[in-house]
Design an enzyme around this catalytic site. Structure first.
Site, short mmCIF file in Angstrom:
data_model
loop_
_atom_site.label_atom_id
_atom_site.label_comp_id
_atom_site.label_asym_id
_atom_site.label_seq_id
_atom_site.Cartn_x
_atom_site.Cartn_y
_atom_site.Cartn_z
N GLU A 1 -4.71 2.48 -4.21
CA GLU A 1 -3.25 2.59 -4.14
C GLU A 1 -2.61 1.31 -3.64
O GLU A 1 -1.45 1.31 -3.21
CB GLU A 1 -2.86 3.75 -3.21
CG GLU A 1 -3.22 3.57 -1.75
CD GLU A 1 -4.64 4.05 -1.42
OE1 GLU A 1 -4.87 4.31 -0.24
OE2 GLU A 1 -5.48 4.16 -2.32
N ASP B 1 0.85 -1.18 0.00
CA ASP B 1 0.00 0.00 0.00
C ASP B 1 0.90 1.24 0.00
O ASP B 1 1.87 1.32 0.77
CB ASP B 1 -0.89 -0.02 1.25
CG ASP B 1 -1.96 1.05 1.20
OD1 ASP B 1 -3.04 0.76 0.66
OD2 ASP B 1 -1.73 2.17 1.70
#
Length: 478
Positions: A377, A333
């Site tokens: 993301e 992430d």
């Protein structure tokens, strides 16, 4: 939903009639705007019932159909369209805000031709609409050619009295041959008995000149491409042969459809030039491959998308379980990405994700490994036949590769650059299903959560071991 500025065009003619079904006025307005600008006639309906009335009254060329609607959902509308003989051929492209595998499977099971996820991307919507309309036009054209051919063949079977006229006017090359045998009754050649003008034109002569000549004398290449052996089999077995062959000679280069039927001690041969149709089929095949590729890739990063990840993860789980091989998963992430977007803007955020994706792709180089955009993301890396220690080394290289980009991030952590947090799980899958594939994903997700909660820009892992029974042990570490 924000409107999309599209180039103002004045089309010379209507490109197609599209029915858009959605209970959200903003979606209807957006789709009408982008499709009308491309020259399509657009009809809109805010309910499934009204959409069916419109489609039955005047069938469109394509239906864009929202799944989630009150009273009558998109599945019910699609089912009704496919049950009606006047609308069952119309391609249906489903629209949904949820990118769910179950939802997509149900959509395709009911006869859907494609699937578009909201919010809409103009290029994707137009590409998918244009592809479906192209496929529909090509399908209609191919069906028309098939019907034409069937009608011609029916006439030939039903009326031998018209054979001469049909042969002379046919656009196909039609010939009749007698088998030529040696002293042991083996077929060594074929002799022309009848040839229509098109058959004679194909070999550069006249029907009269062909009669009496031998096949291999005129067309020796028929032996090289296997057609002579096919003709022998037709005469000896009585079974017809139909082949599509690519043929090159000084007089012709292209695709031929050859149909041979036994006739006494010989056969009739029909040769049709199908070069245009074959090129169309090959183009359609290439378009389908391109569409499949788009369906498996994320449009922003060009990595595999979540759909492809789910599919590949399931395949590798089953493979490694059968082979007793390890399987590792890395979930990562981008740290404080919301703050990055708030600071630099969403366009800069997209560029950041593209750079991160490229760094991950360049770092993971083994052909069997898969890098995917897991969502937002978040990125995932599938490492088949890779044990925990090897996966940890890969994860550390991924973390360093992103740090080496030195992408400025004022709201980031130490160093004020974009960094990654990573969670890893590794195990040897058990064919008995304990732990399961979802357990391994959950373990990697838990490790990722621990990495972020312990300060980000780090790797944590869960090494999962399956034992007898239903018990699963984990080794959490950072």
């Amino acid at each position: 939903m924000n409107s999309v500025d599209l180039p103002q065009t004045t089309p010379k003619q209507i490109q197609g009639d599209i029915l858009v079904v959605d209970d959200t006025p903003a979606n209807l307005a957006l789709l009408r705007q982008m499709l009308s600008a491309r020259g399509y006639r657009v009809r809109v309906s805010r309910s499934g019932e009204l959409a069916l009335k419109s489609a039955f009254a005047m069938p469109p060329d394509l239906v864009l159909l929202d799944i989630k609607m009150p009273d009558m959902d998109g599945y019910a509308v699609c089912r009704a369209l496919k049950e009606n003989c006047h609308t069952r051929h119309i391609p249906v492209v489903f629209l949904s805000v949820v990118e769910s595998t179950h939802e997509k499977v149900e959509a395709f099971r009911l006869g859907g031709a494609d699937y578009i996820t909201k919010p809409f991307q103009t290029e994707e919507v137009l590409a998918r609409v244009e592809h479906q309309l192209l496929v529909q036009r090509q399908k209609i054209q191919l069906e028309r050619e098939i019907r034409d051919r069937q009608r011609v063949e029916a006439v030939l079977r039903e009326s031998r009295a018209l054979l001469s006229g049909v042969l002379n006017s046919s656009l196909d090359g039609v010939s009749a041959f007698r088998a030529v045998r040696d002293g042991q009754a083996r077929i060594i050649d074929f002799q022309w008995l009848v040839a229509n003008p098109m058959a004679a034109q194909t070999v550069g002569t006249t029907p009269t000149d062909l009669v009496g000549r031998r096949l291999l004398e005129v067309l020796p290449e028929y032996r090289e491409i296997g057609l002579f052996e096919n003709f022998v089999a037709v005469v000896e077995t009585g079974k017809s042969v139909e082949r599509e062959v690519y043929y090159e000679s000084p007089r012709f280069s292209g695709w031929l459809q050859v149909v041979a039927v036994k006739l006494g001690n010989g056969l009739t041969v029909t040769v049709r030039n199908i070069t245009e149709r074959k090129q169309m089929e090959l183009a359609l095949h290439a378009a389908n491959i391109e569409l499949q590729d788009r369906a498996n890739h994320d449009g922003l990063t060009q990595l595999a998308n979540r759909r492809r990840f789910d599919e590949y993860w399931s395949q590798m789980w089953e493979y490694c379980a059968r082979q007793g091989q390890p399987l590792s998963l890395i979930l990562s992430d981008v740290d404080r990405f919301k703050a990055y977007n708030d600071t630099y803007g969403h366009q800069a955020g997209d560029l950041c994700l593209q750079k991160v994706a490229e760094a991950l792709r360049e770092t993971v180089t083994h052909p069997r490994d898969l890098v995917a955009r897991y969502g937002g993301e978040e990125f995932a890396v599938v490492l088949p036949q890779t044990e925990g220690a090897g996966a940890i080394r890969v994860a550390q290289r991924l973390r360093n590769a992103v740090r080496d980009l030195r992408i400025p991030h004022k709201s980031g952590g130490i160093g004020k650059i974009v960094t990654l947090s990573l969670g890893l799980s590794s195990l040897v899958p058990d064919e008995r299903g304990s732990p399961s594939a979802s357990d391994a994903i959950a373990a990697a997700d838990l490790a990722l959560y621990r990495a972020k909660s312990q300060g980000r820009d780090r790797l944590c892992w869960q090494l999962v071991r399956s034992h007898s029974g239903d018990r699963t042990d984990t080794n959490p570490s950072c």
